[in-house]
Scaffold this active site. Structure first.
Site, PDB file in Angstrom:
ATOM      1  N   LEU A 202      -4.950   1.906  -2.070  1.00  0.00           N
ATOM      2  CA  LEU A 202      -4.085   0.850  -2.578  1.00  0.00           C
ATOM      3  C   LEU A 202      -4.409   0.633  -4.051  1.00  0.00           C
ATOM      4  O   LEU A 202      -5.381  -0.041  -4.401  1.00  0.00           O
ATOM      5  CB  LEU A 202      -4.272  -0.426  -1.753  1.00  0.00           C
ATOM      6  CG  LEU A 202      -3.990  -0.271  -0.249  1.00  0.00           C
ATOM      7  CD1 LEU A 202      -4.206  -1.598   0.473  1.00  0.00           C
ATOM      8  CD2 LEU A 202      -2.576   0.255  -0.004  1.00  0.00           C
ATOM      9  N   ASP A 203      -3.589   1.222  -4.900  1.00  0.00           N
ATOM     10  CA  ASP A 203      -3.850   1.265  -6.337  1.00  0.00           C
ATOM     11  C   ASP A 203      -3.631  -0.100  -6.985  1.00  0.00           C
ATOM     12  O   ASP A 203      -2.624  -0.776  -6.719  1.00  0.00           O
ATOM     13  CB  ASP A 203      -2.919   2.296  -6.979  1.00  0.00           C
ATOM     14  CG  ASP A 203      -3.049   2.345  -8.483  1.00  0.00           C
ATOM     15  OD1 ASP A 203      -4.120   2.753  -8.963  1.00  0.00           O
ATOM     16  OD2 ASP A 203      -2.088   1.957  -9.171  1.00  0.00           O
TER      17      ASP A 203
END
Length: 565
Positions: free
Chosen positions: A235-236
């Protein structure tokens, strides 16, 4: 996969509870039945490995980091890995492989497609048959060229709440700024001039998670990634996803709730998929994404490790890294760290706030610039700037310009052995695995600092170098393969195995894994003697060299020893 009625009720209950502070009752009454219906329609993943062990070793790479003319890069990547590293790597993090417009993939045009310059979903599925895959969930923002944002600009009703409109006259000084760029970007829309929230760049439009439909679409996306072979989803830039004026707009309670809700959905659909949060921030903020140890991220990046390891090797003093490692609390049975030293990004500076002094950070900046790297800065919101990350290839970051090639190789592998020995899953960047150096030409040609460590390699040229045992690439890869092969043979290196940090000499990093293996790493240019019995009784051999050892051992400069009974 139809859910049992009890499971249906549990997912519904969990989401209702988790999202109560994010959406209104009316919004939840509309959203949750849609989510549960999507969950019911997913396939079964009962045959998938549920958790990580000492065999999990991940390569970090772009889909086209290794190329071959006339061949899809994803096909080349699989062939190259199978020929050169299949015996030690278990997983591959393919950095954003979707159509994009900027930031080397992190301004995604279409989350559901593979960039045709890399290949297609069949190439990804083929790779997933040989390796566990990590996909990027670039869900904080999307390209301004995406259908979602273009639909918003055209005034299409379904997209009117997908993005955050803002009043430029308001005070935004409290907002945490990761880059020295404007926070708001002006766009002409069908409804007039709008000022839109763009945390990272004018081409990366922040998604508005206040809109339940945005959450639903992202949940659908993660389920789709599981279908395409994902075993991990990164999850950037997740910490920035909730906007609230007069707050830092990072790590907000609603952000944690959204990650927890995504975890609940994925646990119901694909419990083998591990969520990993990417938050390049001080340690306590970073580990907050573990939640209660069962309800949020499965893994978090160990962001202090890269700058602390660099500090340790460049000073020849282990005091700071040993102190930090000693402070780490054990993870739960369902969480662990993702350990890394290098990646497509630079070496973050913020994670060592409160660990290294200002003088020590300045020393790192000086070393990086001396060794051909760059320093990137962030805007503090008060007119000042602070160093944000160090942009340099990690081999060059560790290098001593006054040392010979063999010494620099040993220094580099001593640093990598810290990564490989610690509790957690090790992630090794492709340019570390292959002993690359600064891509100065790429830096000058592309004009942005991170390009220095994102070189595109030609497979035939790399393999020609690997065929020469005296080459730097061959020596680095051979050293990695030996360490990783030994690691996989011993459950003492499993992420769940206990870790006890030992204070010995300031020239050593020493820790005991599972009360079975004593890790000793000399991070200095001087030989050091260690009385093993004072640390772990019954030592008889070194797993790395295969030599019999006992009593007092002499650890040579930059030598790594894994001592066992």
């Amino acid at each position: 996969m139809a859910l049992e009625q009890t499971a249906y009720s549990q997912v519904k209950k969990d989401l209702q509870q988790i999202l109560a502070g994010v959406y209104s009752p009316a919004q939840l009454n509309d959203l949750i039945p849609k989510l549960v219906k999507m969950v019911e329609q997913q396939p079964s993943y009962a045959d998938k490995k549920q958790w990580v062990d000492q065999n999990d070793i991940m390569l970090i790479t772009y889909g086209d980091s290794i190329r071959q003319e006339g061949e899809a890069p994803l096909t080349t990547l699989k062939a190259f890995l199978n020929a050169n590293a299949a015996d030690v790597l278990s997983a591959v993090h393919i950095l954003p492989c979707y159509p994009y417009t900027s930031d080397d993939g992190f301004s995604v045009v279409d989350y559901w497609k593979i960039n045709p310059d890399l290949g297609d979903w069949q190439d990804v599925l083929s790779l997933s048959k040989d390796y566990d895959l990590m996909f990027d969930g670039v869900i904080n923002h999307i390209s301004k060229s995406s259908d979602w944002f273009q639909g918003y600009l055209r005034g299409e009703e379904q997209y009117q709440h997908f993005f955050t409109e803002a009043d430029p006259s308001r005070d935004y000084s409290s907002v945490t700024r990761p880059r020295a760029l404007p926070l708001l970007t002006t766009f002409e829309t069908a409804h007039g001039t709008k000022h839109i929230w763009t945390t990272f760049s004018e081409d990366q439009i922040d998604l508005n998670f206040r809109c339940p439909e945005v959450f639903r679409k992202i949940a659908e996306l993660l389920m789709f990634y599981a279908q395409q072979g994902a075993s991990f989803i990164r999850l950037d830039a997740i910490g920035f996803m909730w906007k609230e004026l007069d707050t830092p707009c990072i790590h907000q309670p609603q952000t944690h709730a959204i990650v927890q809700a995504l975890r609940a959905v994925m646990d119901a659909v694909a419990p083998h998929v591990k969520l990993i949060t990417e938050t390049n921030v001080p340690h306590q903020d970073n580990i907050s994404y573990f939640g209660n140890g069962e309800n949020e991220a499965h893994l978090v990046y160990q962001f202090p490790l890269p700058p602390l390891t660099l500090h340790t090797l460049q000073t020849g003093n282990s005091e700071k890294i040993v102190e930090w490692m000693s402070s780490l609390e054990p993870c739960s049975d369902k969480t662990t760290f993702f350990n890394f030293l290098a990646s497509h990004d630079g070496i973050g500076v913020r994670p060592v706030e409160g660990i290294l002094s200002k003088v020590q950070v300045e020393h790192l900046l000086s070393v990086v610039q001396k060794n051909g790297g760059r320093v990137s800065y962030k805007d503090n919101g008060d007119g000042t700037q602070s160093p944000y990350e160090l942009n340099i290839n990690y081999f060059d970051a560790i290098r001593d310009p006054d040392a010979d090639d063999l010494t620099n190789l040993n220094r580099f592998m001593a640093a990598q052995s810290i990564l490989i020995s610690m509790a957690g899953v090790p992630g090794i960047y492709v340019h570390s695995l292959l002993g690359s150096e600064n891509d100065t030409e790429g830096l000058e040609r592309l004009g942005y600092n991170r390009a220095i460590n994102r070189e595109k390699l030609v497979r035939t040229e790399v393999e020609a170098e690997l065929a020469n045992p005296d080459s730097r690439r061959a020596q680095v890869l051979s050293s990695f393969k030996h360490l990783l092969a030994v690691r996989k043979q011993h459950a003492a290196f499993a992420p769940s195995a206990s870790q006890r940090v030992v204070t010995t000499s300031n020239q050593l990093v020493s820790l005991v894994r599972n009360e079975e293996v004593l890790v000793v790493i000399n991070i200095s240019n001087q030989a050091v003697e260690l009385v093993t019995e004072e640390v772990l009784e019954g030592i008889t051999r070194d797993l790395i060299s295969g030599d019999d050892v006992s009593g007092i051992v002499t650890v040579q400069p930059y030598q790594v020893m894994w001592l066992t009974k």
